[in-house]
Design a protein around this motif. Sequence first.
Motif, PDB file in Angstrom:
ATOM      1  N   SER A 126       0.851  -1.187   0.000  1.00  0.00           N
ATOM      2  CA  SER A 126       0.000   0.000   0.000  1.00  0.00           C
ATOM      3  C   SER A 126       0.891   1.242   0.000  1.00  0.00           C
ATOM      4  CB  SER A 126      -0.885   0.017   1.242  1.00  0.00           C
ATOM      5  OG  SER A 126      -1.764  -1.082   1.245  1.00  0.00           O
ATOM      6  N   SER A 127       0.294   2.390  -0.286  1.00  0.00           N
ATOM      7  CA  SER A 127       1.067   3.638  -0.275  1.00  0.00           C
ATOM      8  C   SER A 127       1.723   3.847   1.080  1.00  0.00           C
ATOM      9  CB  SER A 127       0.169   4.822  -0.608  1.00  0.00           C
ATOM     10  OG  SER A 127      -0.314   4.697  -1.925  1.00  0.00           O
ATOM     11  N   TYR A 128       0.949   3.696   2.143  1.00  0.00           N
ATOM     12  CA  TYR A 128       1.451   3.761   3.519  1.00  0.00           C
ATOM     13  C   TYR A 128       1.010   2.465   4.175  1.00  0.00           C
ATOM     14  CZ  TYR A 128       2.219   8.569   2.266  1.00  0.00           C
ATOM     15  OH  TYR A 128       2.641   9.702   1.620  1.00  0.00           O
ATOM     16  N   HIS A 129       1.873   1.500   4.194  1.00  0.00           N
ATOM     17  CA  HIS A 129       1.537   0.111   4.509  1.00  0.00           C
ATOM     18  C   HIS A 129       1.716  -0.225   5.994  1.00  0.00           C
ATOM     19  CE1 HIS A 129       1.021  -3.984   2.689  1.00  0.00           C
ATOM     20  NE2 HIS A 129       1.418  -4.314   3.919  1.00  0.00           N
ATOM     21  N   ILE A 164      10.312  -8.828   8.335  1.00  0.00           N
ATOM     22  CA  ILE A 164       9.029  -8.192   8.087  1.00  0.00           C
ATOM     23  C   ILE A 164       8.775  -8.262   6.591  1.00  0.00           C
ATOM     24  CG2 ILE A 164       7.703  -6.047   8.262  1.00  0.00           C
ATOM     25  CD1 ILE A 164      10.656  -5.980  10.315  1.00  0.00           C
ATOM     26  N   GLN A 165       7.604  -8.776   6.215  1.00  0.00           N
ATOM     27  CA  GLN A 165       7.255  -8.850   4.794  1.00  0.00           C
ATOM     28  C   GLN A 165       6.094  -7.922   4.513  1.00  0.00           C
ATOM     29  OE1 GLN A 165       6.704 -12.757   3.142  1.00  0.00           O
ATOM     30  NE2 GLN A 165       5.844 -11.938   1.243  1.00  0.00           N
ATOM     31  N   ILE A 166       6.309  -7.066   3.521  1.00  0.00           N
ATOM     32  CA  ILE A 166       5.296  -6.144   3.036  1.00  0.00           C
ATOM     33  C   ILE A 166       5.202  -6.389   1.538  1.00  0.00           C
ATOM     34  CG2 ILE A 166       4.771  -3.712   2.637  1.00  0.00           C
ATOM     35  CD1 ILE A 166       6.129  -3.121   5.317  1.00  0.00           C
ATOM     36  N   GLY A 167       4.055  -6.873   1.084  1.00  0.00           N
ATOM     37  CA  GLY A 167       3.936  -7.294  -0.306  1.00  0.00           C
ATOM     38  C   GLY A 167       4.923  -8.416  -0.549  1.00  0.00           C
ATOM     39  N   HIS A 168       5.747  -8.271  -1.568  1.00  0.00           N
ATOM     40  CA  HIS A 168       6.797  -9.267  -1.849  1.00  0.00           C
ATOM     41  C   HIS A 168       8.150  -8.846  -1.288  1.00  0.00           C
ATOM     42  CE1 HIS A 168       4.332 -10.859  -5.517  1.00  0.00           C
ATOM     43  NE2 HIS A 168       3.833 -11.211  -4.350  1.00  0.00           N
ATOM     44  N   THR A 169       8.189  -7.711  -0.609  1.00  0.00           N
ATOM     45  CA  THR A 169       9.436  -7.171  -0.073  1.00  0.00           C
ATOM     46  C   THR A 169       9.667  -7.680   1.347  1.00  0.00           C
ATOM     47  OG1 THR A 169       9.145  -5.171  -1.397  1.00  0.00           O
ATOM     48  CG2 THR A 169      10.697  -5.050   0.451  1.00  0.00           C
ATOM     49  N   ARG A 189       4.160 -14.726   9.941  1.00  0.00           N
ATOM     50  CA  ARG A 189       2.810 -14.664  10.497  1.00  0.00           C
ATOM     51  C   ARG A 189       2.228 -13.274  10.291  1.00  0.00           C
ATOM     52  NH1 ARG A 189       2.504 -17.804  16.103  1.00  0.00           N
ATOM     53  NH2 ARG A 189       0.333 -17.565  15.536  1.00  0.00           N
ATOM     54  N   ARG A 190       0.983 -13.232   9.810  1.00  0.00           N
ATOM     55  CA  ARG A 190       0.318 -11.942   9.609  1.00  0.00           C
ATOM     56  C   ARG A 190       0.045 -11.301  10.968  1.00  0.00           C
ATOM     57  NH1 ARG A 190      -4.433 -10.630   5.315  1.00  0.00           N
ATOM     58  NH2 ARG A 190      -4.484  -8.393   5.703  1.00  0.00           N
ATOM     59  N   ILE A 191       0.367 -10.016  11.071  1.00  0.00           N
ATOM     60  CA  ILE A 191       0.149  -9.326  12.345  1.00  0.00           C
ATOM     61  C   ILE A 191      -1.197  -8.612  12.317  1.00  0.00           C
ATOM     62  CG2 ILE A 191       2.608  -9.107  12.828  1.00  0.00           C
ATOM     63  CD1 ILE A 191       2.402  -6.137  12.069  1.00  0.00           C
ATOM     64  N   ARG A 192      -1.852  -8.574  13.475  1.00  0.00           N
ATOM     65  CA  ARG A 192      -3.162  -7.919  13.623  1.00  0.00           C
ATOM     66  C   ARG A 192      -3.091  -6.722  14.565  1.00  0.00           C
ATOM     67  NH1 ARG A 192      -5.726 -10.122   9.429  1.00  0.00           N
ATOM     68  NH2 ARG A 192      -5.639 -12.381   9.482  1.00  0.00           N
ATOM     69  N   ALA A 193      -1.968  -6.609  15.280  1.00  0.00           N
ATOM     70  CA  ALA A 193      -1.748  -5.503  16.227  1.00  0.00           C
ATOM     71  C   ALA A 193      -0.252  -5.211  16.233  1.00  0.00           C
ATOM     72  CB  ALA A 193      -2.228  -5.904  17.613  1.00  0.00           C
ATOM     73  N   THR A 245      -4.254  -3.862   2.391  1.00  0.00           N
ATOM     74  CA  THR A 245      -5.014  -4.944   1.783  1.00  0.00           C
ATOM     75  C   THR A 245      -4.313  -6.288   1.959  1.00  0.00           C
ATOM     76  OG1 THR A 245      -5.907  -3.423   0.141  1.00  0.00           O
ATOM     77  CG2 THR A 245      -5.998  -5.765  -0.402  1.00  0.00           C
ATOM     78  N   ASN A 246      -3.013  -6.326   1.743  1.00  0.00           N
ATOM     79  CA  ASN A 246      -2.273  -7.589   1.756  1.00  0.00           C
ATOM     80  C   ASN A 246      -1.618  -7.908   3.096  1.00  0.00           C
ATOM     81  OD1 ASN A 246      -2.820  -8.265  -0.985  1.00  0.00           O
ATOM     82  ND2 ASN A 246      -1.405  -6.654  -1.581  1.00  0.00           N
TER      83      ASN A 246
END
Length: 106
Positions: free
Chosen positions: A51-54, A94-99, A80-84, A72-73
Motif C-alpha cells: 500500500s502507499s502507507y503500509h 518483516i514482509q510487506i507485499g513481496h518485499t 505470520r500476519r500481524i493484527r496488532a 489490503t495484503n
Amino acid sequence: MPAAGRRTVTRVESAPAPAMLIKTGDHSRTFDAEFTVGREGDLAIDDAFASSYHAHFQVARGRWYVEDLGSTNGTWLNGRRIRAAQWLKKGDKIQIGHTVMTVESV
C-alpha cells in the motif's frame, strides 16, 4: 522538606530511543524515530503489492514495534500476519507485499 501543600517533583531524563538498522535487499538504512513503509512511505519500496502507507514503525518504552496500517495484503512478521503492533528484535523478518526486510539491530 517541602512547604505545606507543595509537592516535590523529580525529573527523570528518558534514555534516547535506540536506533534501528533495517535491511531491504542490498540496502540498509538506520532510523532513530518513527517511520512508515510503503510505496510512498518514509522508507519507500517499489512493490505493487504494498500500500502507499503500509506499515508504521515506532519506539515505545525503548523498544521498536511494527503495526500494519490497514493494508489490503497485510504485514507479516516472521511468516505470520500481524493484527496488532508487534515488538521487533534483531533478526526479525518483516514482509510487506513481496518485499522482505530484516532487522539488523535495535
